[in-house]
Scaffold this active site. Structure first.
Site, short mmCIF file in Angstrom:
data_model
loop_
_atom_site.label_atom_id
_atom_site.label_comp_id
_atom_site.label_asym_id
_atom_site.label_seq_id
_atom_site.Cartn_x
_atom_site.Cartn_y
_atom_site.Cartn_z
N ASP A 55 35.28 27.91 32.68
CA ASP A 55 35.94 27.66 31.39
C ASP A 55 37.46 27.55 31.62
O ASP A 55 38.00 28.12 32.56
CB ASP A 55 35.63 28.84 30.45
CG ASP A 55 36.14 28.66 29.03
OD1 ASP A 55 35.32 28.31 28.16
OD2 ASP A 55 37.34 28.86 28.80
N ASP A 82 36.04 23.14 28.19
CA ASP A 82 37.38 22.95 27.62
C ASP A 82 38.42 22.57 28.69
O ASP A 82 39.61 22.45 28.41
CB ASP A 82 37.85 24.16 26.80
CG ASP A 82 37.47 25.50 27.39
OD1 ASP A 82 37.05 25.55 28.57
OD2 ASP A 82 37.59 26.52 26.68
N HIS A 106 39.76 28.95 30.07
CA HIS A 106 40.42 30.24 29.86
C HIS A 106 39.88 31.30 30.82
O HIS A 106 38.68 31.31 31.13
CB HIS A 106 40.22 30.71 28.42
CG HIS A 106 40.67 29.70 27.39
ND1 HIS A 106 39.80 28.83 26.77
CD2 HIS A 106 41.90 29.43 26.90
CE1 HIS A 106 40.48 28.06 25.94
NE2 HIS A 106 41.75 28.39 25.99
N HIS A 149 34.97 36.11 26.98
CA HIS A 149 36.14 36.95 26.65
C HIS A 149 35.75 38.34 26.15
O HIS A 149 36.62 39.21 26.03
CB HIS A 149 37.01 36.27 25.57
CG HIS A 149 37.68 35.02 26.02
ND1 HIS A 149 38.51 34.96 27.11
CD2 HIS A 149 37.63 33.74 25.53
CE1 HIS A 149 38.96 33.72 27.28
NE2 HIS A 149 38.43 32.96 26.34
N1 Q9C Z 1 47.33 28.67 21.74
C1 Q9C Z 1 36.79 30.16 24.70
O1 Q9C Z 1 37.04 29.07 25.20
N2 Q9C Z 1 42.97 30.66 20.90
N3 Q9C Z 1 37.68 30.80 23.95
C2 Q9C Z 1 43.80 29.84 21.72
C3 Q9C Z 1 45.96 28.82 22.14
C4 Q9C Z 1 41.86 31.30 21.55
C5 Q9C Z 1 38.97 30.22 23.69
C6 Q9C Z 1 45.15 29.65 21.16
C7 Q9C Z 1 41.11 30.45 22.51
C8 Q9C Z 1 39.82 31.13 22.90
C9 Q9C Z 1 35.45 30.77 24.86
ZN ZN Z 2 37.77 28.53 26.95
#
Ligand code: Q9C
Ligand code: ZN
Length: 351
Positions: A202, A291, A204, A166
């Site tokens: 991932d 994830d 995301h 990210h």
């Molecule tokens: N409602 C990685 O997997 N918050 N980052 C999520 C969801 C941030 C995840 C909130 C998630 C970041 C590297």
């Molecule tokens: Zn992620």
């Protein structure tokens, strides 16, 4: 497989992130990586090694993907924070104000609160005393993994946290500070690969990696992820983002709805790998988040532990030299089995 582990990862161990209007314990914890180490002790897929030491080469590689004023800020943020008030030493740093549309990003504010907002995009990624050291050692792991692959190794893994995908040219967020996958891709380019691909699996969208390479045609970026209409990071990752200028056609987003099954996910993986082949990539970087696991507390796909073996096998059958970087995965106790399944599946199919 060569595994470069971040022995300093525990230095980033933040307390609270902003989540649904409350400060909650951080999802991205040191235990995640410890579970991978424990599983590697049971199923050794490769010896653990330390990265090449922090050096001028690392600075140069970081400067190729991140802005100097961002790197300078992050390197000094904790000391600045404590200098503002010695009592700050007991509290992690979180931003609370951001320059949105119409605001100036070109003028570097004097205010610390303003600068931490300028260089971030969420309030879920605390900066603490050891963040910079941990992230920088992780970047060294990514660089070492890429150097190993450039030197002829079939595959190498950067076993590190905090994650990276990210983090963009001049912003942190999503628990990420330095973009390890982008650093690996850049390092592969700098050491002989004419064309490289980053495949981000991932849950995301890999917004940081996309943004870093958006105008370039030498690094293809492909991301399979939860549809940003409902899933974090929300504001990037749609299918119509194809790259710009020279990079037009060198970005592929494969957004999938929350609730996506393994069958559908693996079909999207085929589309992603077809794009990697069409790009005639000479090396592949895999941003490996687990994830996508059915038990992940903040995500919505339904992959099971066995599916990660199949993922590793499929990546090996792509036939390219591969650098993997560890990204997300928050079903903490299962992260070790799922990550090592990918590595084991890869080694089994790579022969
Ligand atoms: N409602 C990685 O997997 N918050 N980052 C999520 C969801 C941030 C995840 C909130 C998630 C970041 C590297
Ligand atoms: Zn992620």
């Amino acid at each position: 497989m060569k595994i470069f582990r971040n022995a300093l990862h525990r230095r980033h161990d933040a307390r609270l992130e902003m989540y649904r209007g409350r400060l909650v314990p951080c999802h991205e914890t040191p235990a995640r990586l410890d579970h991978v180490l424990a599983e590697l002790a049971r199923r050794p897929v490769g010896a653990l090694r330390d990265p090449v030491p922090d050096d001028a080469g690392l600075d140069e590689a970081l400067a190729a993907i991140h802005a100097p004023r961002y790197l300078d800020f992050l390197a000094g943020a904790w000391d600045e924070w404590v200098a503002l008030d010695p009592a700050n030493a007991g509290t992690d740093i979180l931003p609370a104000v951001w320059p949105v549309r119409g605001f100036r990003a070109d003028v570097l504010p004097e205010s610390f609160a303003a600068r931490i907002g300028l260089f971030s995009f969420d309030a879920g990624s605390p900066v603490m005393a050891g963040t910079w050291v941990a992230a920088r050692e992780g970047a060294a792991c990514a660089r070492s993994a890429a150097l190993a692959v450039s030197g002829g190794e079939r595959a190498a893994f950067a076993l590190t946290r905090p994650p990276g995908h990210h983090a963009g040219p001049d912003f942190f967020g999503g628990y990420c500070f330095l973009n390890n996958a982008a650093l690996a891709a850049q390092t592969l380019r700098d050491h002989g690969a004419a064309r490289v691909a980053v495949l981000d699996v991932d849950y995301h969208h890999g917004n940081g990696t996309q943004t870093i390479f958006y105008g370039r045609d030498d690094v293809l970026t492909v991301s399979l992820h939860g549809d940003p209409r409902t899933e974090y990071p929300f504001f990037l990752g749609h299918a119509d983002e194809r790259g710009e200028g020279a990079g037009l056609g060198a970005n592929l987003n494969l957004p999938l709805p929350r609730g996506t099954s393994a069958t559908t996910w693996f079909a999207a993986l085929e589309a992603g790998l077809a794009a990697v082949a069409a790009h005639r990539a000479e090396a592949l970087v895999v941003a490996l988040g687990v994830d996508t696991f059915e038990g992940d507390p903040i995500s919505g796909f339904h992959l099971r532990a066995d599916d990660y073996l199949r993922l590793g096998e499929r990546l090996a059958r792509a036939g390219l030299p591969v650098v993997l970087t560890m990204e997300g995965g928050y079903a903490v106790a299962e992260v070790g089995v799922n990550v090592v399944n990918v590595l084991e599946g890869f080694m089994a199919a790579a022969g």
